[in-house]
Design an enzyme around this catalytic site. Structure first.
Site, PDB file in Angstrom:
ATOM      1  N   ARG A 199       0.816  -1.210   0.000  1.00  0.00           N
ATOM      2  CA  ARG A 199       0.000   0.000   0.000  1.00  0.00           C
ATOM      3  C   ARG A 199       0.852   1.264   0.000  1.00  0.00           C
ATOM      4  O   ARG A 199       0.512   2.264   0.652  1.00  0.00           O
ATOM      5  CB  ARG A 199      -0.967   0.017   1.188  1.00  0.00           C
ATOM      6  CG  ARG A 199      -1.898  -1.162   1.262  1.00  0.00           C
ATOM      7  CD  ARG A 199      -2.857  -1.210   0.078  1.00  0.00           C
ATOM      8  NE  ARG A 199      -3.716  -2.385   0.153  1.00  0.00           N
ATOM      9  CZ  ARG A 199      -3.458  -3.544  -0.431  1.00  0.00           C
ATOM     10  NH1 ARG A 199      -2.359  -3.689  -1.179  1.00  0.00           N
ATOM     11  NH2 ARG A 199      -4.274  -4.569  -0.320  1.00  0.00           N
ATOM     12  N   SER A 250     -10.959   0.892   4.391  1.00  0.00           N
ATOM     13  CA  SER A 250     -10.044   0.567   5.491  1.00  0.00           C
ATOM     14  C   SER A 250      -9.351   1.827   5.981  1.00  0.00           C
ATOM     15  O   SER A 250      -8.760   2.574   5.198  1.00  0.00           O
ATOM     16  CB  SER A 250      -9.004  -0.450   5.028  1.00  0.00           C
ATOM     17  OG  SER A 250      -9.613  -1.691   4.731  1.00  0.00           O
ATOM     18  N   GLU A 320      -4.288   4.577   6.795  1.00  0.00           N
ATOM     19  CA  GLU A 320      -4.271   4.496   5.335  1.00  0.00           C
ATOM     20  C   GLU A 320      -5.019   5.678   4.746  1.00  0.00           C
ATOM     21  O   GLU A 320      -4.693   6.148   3.665  1.00  0.00           O
ATOM     22  CB  GLU A 320      -4.913   3.183   4.884  1.00  0.00           C
ATOM     23  CG  GLU A 320      -4.832   2.921   3.398  1.00  0.00           C
ATOM     24  CD  GLU A 320      -5.279   1.514   3.028  1.00  0.00           C
ATOM     25  OE1 GLU A 320      -5.993   1.371   2.038  1.00  0.00           O
ATOM     26  OE2 GLU A 320      -4.906   0.571   3.745  1.00  0.00           O
TER      27      GLU A 320
END
Length: 330
Positions: A199, A250, A320
């Site tokens: 990510r 998320s 995130e």
């Protein structure tokens, strides 16, 4: 060529001296950019442009539809000496209740895609919705994007964040990305050039902007088969993740090999609520806007979850979601 990605990039133009006209800008007066059909508007709410459905106004806002309009928007901001925020789909973003200073450029209207049957490659503008691209590939019987069907961001955001799901990720299929620098240069970068990890990429936190990306897919499969797999991935996400209320997906990165959702659940935080913001019961790595939540309540809940997990596990969860603007500390 188009320019957009999600999450946004923010860079300051403090090194540029503002023109005298900058001191006389009227917040209630739209500004027409010469040579374009675009207007820069003032005090535009960003709440409807983020998946959390929160956030204050943009001091200045524009939504260009063509590259020339986008370039003119940049030139205006540089000339006025104001910061620029690029906003894509707004699906991985928390904007302060106070809003954002400077110019917000919404790039979701900058989109196109081209499937090359000879090479098995698809090239898409960075504002192209990832979900739509996944379905377009499936309908053609092209494998490789089935995992992306439940990710509500843009192609550019996927490149920047190395988006992934169901065992697949952007880095595995990226051929190259066209990356625009504030100086006006465009570099064509491959996956190794971008330094991908979980990510993450070297594009995060900088001032370079993805304009388009090319992915290597696998043509030749039965469309019905690819569509069935794609639909199954979407069903799995819909049954395991809460999509009935506004969220950003998320909130935290998974601290491999552990899962953020498991850590949060073990800390007893499912259902914990601050104001209108709640840790989801269905998936603990989601924070929901249950109605009337403010950006600051979501921010406070993010920080509370971090504190509780760190106290129990001596591990700090890294967000995130991108957090922009001014927030009140706990």
């Amino acid at each position: 060529m188009t320019l957009s990605y999600d999450p946004p990039s923010v860079f300051k133009t403090a090194s540029v001296t503002a023109t005298p006209e900058a001191n006389f800008l009227k917040p209630d007066s739209p500004i027409s950019l010469p040579g374009t059909n675009c207007q820069i508007k003032s005090q535009v709410s960003l709440a409807t442009l983020t998946s959390f459905r929160v956030g204050g106004p943009a001091e200045w806002y524009i939504a260009p539809r063509h590259l020339d309009d986008l370039q003119a928007s940049f030139e205006w901001a540089v000339a006025e000496g104001v910061p620029i925020t690029l906003l894509g789909a707004g699906s991985n973003l928390l904007v302060s209740d106070h809003g954002l200073d400077g110019l917000v450029i919404c790039t979701r209207h900058l989109r196109h895609s081209h499937f090359d049957a000879e090479t098995g490659q698809v090239t898409a503008a960075a504002g192209e919705p990832l979900v739509r691209l996944a379905w377009q590939a499936a309908e053609r019987g092209w494998e490789g994007l089935e995992w992306a069907v439940g990710i509500p961001g843009t192609v550019g955001g996927a490149v920047v964040m190395n988006a992934g799901a169901h065992g697949g990720c952007t880095a595995e299929i990226l051929v190259n990305a066209h990356v625009f620098s504030p100086s006006g240069t465009v570099d064509i970068l491959t996956a190794p050039d971008l330094g991908y990890s979980y990510r993450s990429s070297q594009l995060q936190g900088g001032d370079r902007l993805v304009s388009q990306a090319t992915f290597q897919l696998r043509p030749g499969a039965e469309p019905a088969k690819v569509m069935a797999i794609t639909a199954q991935h979407l069903k799995e996400r819909q049954t395991t993740q809460p999509y009935h209320l506004p969220s950003c997906g998320s909130v935290f990165r998974n601290p491999n090999p552990l899962k953020a959702a498991w850590l949060i659940e073990q800390a007893g935080l499912k259902g914990y609520q601050i104001g209108g913001a709640q840790v989801a019961q269905r998936h603990a790595n989601f924070i929901l806007n249950c109605g009337g939540a403010t950006a600051n309540e979501i921010f406070q809940l993010i920080r509370y979850v971090q504190e509780q997990v760190e106290q129990r596990w001596s591990l700090c969860l890294e967000p995130e979601v991108k957090i922009l603007g001014e927030f009140q500390p706990i």
